[in-house]
Design a protein around this motif. Sequence first.
Motif, short mmCIF file in Angstrom:
data_model
loop_
_atom_site.label_atom_id
_atom_site.label_comp_id
_atom_site.label_asym_id
_atom_site.label_seq_id
_atom_site.Cartn_x
_atom_site.Cartn_y
_atom_site.Cartn_z
N ARG A 1 0.83 -1.20 0.00
CA ARG A 1 0.00 0.00 0.00
C ARG A 1 0.87 1.25 0.00
O ARG A 1 0.54 2.24 -0.69
CB ARG A 1 -0.92 0.00 1.23
CG ARG A 1 -1.92 1.14 1.24
CD ARG A 1 -2.75 1.13 -0.02
NE ARG A 1 -3.63 2.27 -0.09
CZ ARG A 1 -4.12 2.77 -1.21
NH1 ARG A 1 -3.77 2.23 -2.37
NH2 ARG A 1 -4.93 3.79 -1.20
N ARG A 2 1.96 1.21 0.73
CA ARG A 2 2.85 2.37 0.76
C ARG A 2 3.46 2.62 -0.61
O ARG A 2 3.59 3.77 -1.04
CB ARG A 2 3.94 2.13 1.80
CG ARG A 2 4.84 3.32 2.04
CD ARG A 2 5.80 3.05 3.17
NE ARG A 2 6.63 4.19 3.47
CZ ARG A 2 7.53 4.23 4.43
NH1 ARG A 2 7.71 3.18 5.20
NH2 ARG A 2 8.24 5.31 4.64
N GLU A 3 3.85 1.55 -1.30
CA GLU A 3 4.39 1.72 -2.65
C GLU A 3 3.34 2.26 -3.60
O GLU A 3 3.64 3.07 -4.48
CB GLU A 3 4.93 0.38 -3.15
CG GLU A 3 6.18 -0.09 -2.43
CD GLU A 3 6.65 -1.45 -2.91
OE1 GLU A 3 5.92 -2.06 -3.74
OE2 GLU A 3 7.73 -1.90 -2.47
N GLN A 4 2.09 1.83 -3.44
CA GLN A 4 1.01 2.37 -4.27
C GLN A 4 0.83 3.86 -4.03
O GLN A 4 0.66 4.63 -4.98
CB GLN A 4 -0.30 1.62 -3.98
CG GLN A 4 -0.32 0.18 -4.49
CD GLN A 4 -1.59 -0.54 -4.09
OE1 GLN A 4 -2.34 -0.10 -3.21
NE2 GLN A 4 -1.84 -1.67 -4.74
N TRP A 5 0.86 4.26 -2.76
CA TRP A 5 0.75 5.69 -2.45
C TRP A 5 1.90 6.48 -3.07
O TRP A 5 1.71 7.57 -3.60
CB TRP A 5 0.73 5.90 -0.94
CG TRP A 5 -0.55 5.49 -0.29
CD1 TRP A 5 -1.77 5.37 -0.88
CD2 TRP A 5 -0.74 5.14 1.09
NE1 TRP A 5 -2.71 4.95 0.03
CE2 TRP A 5 -2.11 4.81 1.25
CE3 TRP A 5 0.10 5.06 2.18
CZ2 TRP A 5 -2.64 4.42 2.47
CZ3 TRP A 5 -0.43 4.67 3.41
CH2 TRP A 5 -1.78 4.36 3.54
N ALA A 6 3.11 5.90 -2.99
CA ALA A 6 4.26 6.59 -3.57
C ALA A 6 4.11 6.74 -5.08
O ALA A 6 4.41 7.80 -5.66
CB ALA A 6 5.55 5.83 -3.23
#
Length: 410
Positions: free
Chosen positions: A188-193
């Motif tokens: 999810r963090r990579e998606q946000w990035a």
Amino acid sequence: MAVMEEQRVRGGGPAQWWRYGPPWWNRPDDDERPGHRWPWRSTVLFTAFVLVGSRFSARGQLHREPLDGYAYALLIVTCVLLLWRQRYPAFVAFGTATAALAYLAAGYPYGPVFLTVAVGCFGAVVAGRRWAAWGAVGMLWVGHLLLSLWLYRWLPPPGDGGATLNQEIVIATWVVAVVAVSELARIRREQWARERADRAQAARRRADEERLRIARELHDVLAHSISVINVQAGVGLALLDKDPEQARTALITIKAASKEALGEVRQVLDTLRAPGAAPRAPAPGLDRLPELVEQAAGAGLTVEVASEGEPPRLPPGADLAAFRIVQEALTNVVRHSGSRHARVHLGYGADTLRLRIDDDGPATGVDAGGSGNGLAGMRERAAALGGAIEAGPRPDGGFRVLAVLPLKAQ
């Protein structure tokens, strides 16, 4: 390892490779950046929760060793390691797992000590050090298997029995759950990035397109008006002594052209000062073609206008582009052609507008201070609408600009 290899390339011996700790730690230039903060508050909360929770857990596990100074020291060390979970996530993952194993090997009660391992491994996964997180939880689970199935005979507390299969299944489930939640958080963090990067790229692209649009507008307005002013200024200077009345007419034309240019430049600059605000004046279109012909006549250029087909209601973008293309083409005739006669043909089709601007030449090579961006600007305007521009010398001499603009949204 990649970090050690990079340090070899950058120079220095083994002492330099270990200058900032083991090579598998994160480098300080990656982590000690401006604005980096130590996670003091969360670490203090974790420490308090682990210490208090361990006391409560010990009350229900009287068969285990009671908590003493060594137990509290291990718990505090395990929690304090979490201060470095953002700077050195791999080290913290292995460090918390090792401290937790030492705590269990000493026979102390089960309890919130596992929370520190979960937090350390979570930080490692989120930071992209997945191998460290998996290795740490794997080490903890294998170590616990050894303690509970084999080494318990020689370790405190005395008389402690081995773990059952159900207990090991529960621990294995806990390990998998910790890693799974960590992986979900990382994804999810990579998606946000990626989403933030896409939004930033889209914003930069919109800004670039807006700058290009404004540059085209300013070029078209200034090139046409200054060309007219340049021609009329030359006429005025030539006739100032011989024919003052004609020189006065040239000055009047210069005043009108400069006033119009100032008004259009002000309109473009107003959109810069107040983004999104409605323009004070409508954008020019082909309805101002007679005015353009009159300005060209003031510069000594006779323009014939002919049309074919029934003029439809043009979309604002196509109307503005058509006007600017004709304006730039006539400006180029004034500046670069020896002909004092030009022809503008408008062909209205069901879905397209065809513009043809011809002059009989010859080219003079005279440049009235132009930037050479006129043809490029015309092509960009047409391409933005899905159209095309052809411009070049005619076989019989002279120059032709042919533009095809779609009248429907692309």
